[in-house]
Enzyme design. Sequence first.
Site, short mmCIF file in Angstrom:
data_model
loop_
_atom_site.label_atom_id
_atom_site.label_comp_id
_atom_site.label_asym_id
_atom_site.label_seq_id
_atom_site.Cartn_x
_atom_site.Cartn_y
_atom_site.Cartn_z
N SER A 1 0.85 -1.19 0.00
CA SER A 1 0.00 0.00 0.00
C SER A 1 0.88 1.24 0.00
O SER A 1 1.98 1.22 0.57
CB SER A 1 -0.88 0.01 1.25
N TYR B 1 -0.67 -0.66 10.08
CA TYR B 1 -0.90 -1.03 8.68
C TYR B 1 0.30 -0.65 7.80
O TYR B 1 0.76 -1.45 6.97
CB TYR B 1 -2.17 -0.33 8.21
N LYS C 1 2.60 -3.19 5.72
CA LYS C 1 2.62 -3.10 4.26
C LYS C 1 4.03 -2.87 3.72
O LYS C 1 4.37 -3.36 2.64
CB LYS C 1 1.67 -2.00 3.78
P1 NAI Z 1 -11.72 -5.55 1.74
O1 NAI Z 1 -11.90 -5.26 3.19
O2 NAI Z 1 -12.83 -5.24 0.81
O3 NAI Z 1 -11.36 -7.11 1.57
C1 NAI Z 1 -10.47 -7.78 2.41
C2 NAI Z 1 -10.92 -9.22 2.53
O4 NAI Z 1 -9.96 -9.92 3.34
C3 NAI Z 1 -12.27 -9.38 3.22
O5 NAI Z 1 -13.17 -10.11 2.39
C4 NAI Z 1 -11.95 -10.10 4.52
O6 NAI Z 1 -12.97 -11.00 4.97
C5 NAI Z 1 -10.67 -10.85 4.15
N1 NAI Z 1 -9.87 -11.21 5.33
C6 NAI Z 1 -9.57 -10.43 6.39
N2 NAI Z 1 -8.83 -11.10 7.29
C7 NAI Z 1 -8.64 -12.35 6.78
C8 NAI Z 1 -7.94 -13.49 7.23
N3 NAI Z 1 -7.31 -13.49 8.42
N4 NAI Z 1 -7.93 -14.60 6.45
C9 NAI Z 1 -8.58 -14.62 5.26
N5 NAI Z 1 -9.28 -13.55 4.78
C10 NAI Z 1 -9.30 -12.42 5.54
O7 NAI Z 1 -10.36 -4.83 1.31
P2 NAI Z 1 -9.82 -4.38 -0.13
O8 NAI Z 1 -9.95 -2.93 -0.27
O9 NAI Z 1 -10.35 -5.25 -1.19
O10 NAI Z 1 -8.25 -4.64 0.07
C11 NAI Z 1 -7.58 -5.79 -0.43
C12 NAI Z 1 -6.10 -5.64 -0.19
O11 NAI Z 1 -5.59 -4.48 -0.86
C13 NAI Z 1 -5.70 -5.49 1.29
O12 NAI Z 1 -4.50 -6.16 1.53
C14 NAI Z 1 -5.51 -4.00 1.43
O13 NAI Z 1 -4.65 -3.68 2.48
C15 NAI Z 1 -4.91 -3.65 0.07
N6 NAI Z 1 -5.07 -2.24 -0.28
C16 NAI Z 1 -6.29 -1.73 -0.60
C17 NAI Z 1 -6.40 -0.41 -0.99
C18 NAI Z 1 -7.70 0.19 -1.44
O14 NAI Z 1 -7.65 1.29 -2.00
N7 NAI Z 1 -8.82 -0.47 -1.23
C19 NAI Z 1 -5.24 0.50 -0.99
C20 NAI Z 1 -4.01 -0.15 -0.65
C21 NAI Z 1 -3.95 -1.47 -0.30
#
Ligand code: NAI
Length: 306
Positions: free
Chosen positions: A154, A167, A171
Amino acid sequence: MSDILGLEGKVAIVTGAGGGIGRGIALEMAKAGAKVVINDIGVSLGGEGGSASPAEETKAMIEAGGGQAAISTDSVSDWESAQKIVQCALDTFGQVDVVVNNAGILRDTIFHKMDPADWRAVVDVHLNGSFYVSRAAAEPFRQQMSGAFVHMTSTSGLIGNFGQANYSAAKLGIVGLSKSIALDMERFGVRSNCIAPFAWSRMTGSIQAKTPEEAERIERLKQMTPETNAPLAVFLASDAAKEVTGQIFAARLNELFLFNQTRPIRSVHKAEGWTPEAIAERALPAFKASLTPLGRSGDVFSWDPV
Ligand code: NAI
């Protein structure tokens, strides 16, 4: 189905594929012909609760498009259960070729109020989880002399962000993990790369604008659907990226970034060695103009590559 990708019949594990960016990647993997292990424990943004429904929904979407998928509802944040995620791929599809470490939670708090439990929970899912799942896949990758890792970093880690010490640390730790995997596993034909994604998702959906500038950034972020990050992840997992390893990319709507690697930008030398006072008097003036200003994740919206 594209020949240059070579993903037809390959097996991809996508963690956190029950929603957001992970779901987008899982669907794009399936579109490229890969069989997908959808890993998700269906927790809240802070990591509480749990449900199989998000993973089941993604599976149904892949199958509706004619693809093959399996579900693993094992947490990435525990060594034993991470082994089960990789075992699910081996048991169901007989192999594993790609690991996308995407699962994530947030527990934002200003640093002086950050609870050790919130530190640990975030580091456990992002950094430790990426290590556990990668380490579990390392043995099959080594044996078959191929494999690709794609990890979600990130700009909060690469640049910094307010209220996200846990975080950001996790990251940026993932970047170090990825670069070391790239070096250690090159001899086995295994690649490892990072993506700093941008998406209007559950993770970003609660950001509140405090200034007109932030409001403008949020409007731009809203255009960045989770799916806009998927083609880059699938490319990096594919044979088309066979020369690409140890890199950090970002997807900003229809724009792709390649980040630089950290390099010294100034050097000062003193033949007789340094004292703290000499650093203050002689090194600091030389470094001053080049000191990096404090940055925030959102700065990237106004950036043009150098
Ligand atoms: P989101 O919250 O929509 O999805 C994350 C998913 O991970 C959820 O479905 C959740 O149930 C699952 N999860 C959480 N803990 C878990 C575990 N212990 N084992 C298995 N599954 C687990 O988040 P999003 O936005 O889709 O983010 C995805 C990735 O991208 C993350 O790593 C986030 O840090 C990264 N990211 C996202 C950004 C954004 O703009 N949305 C920006 C920078 C990084």
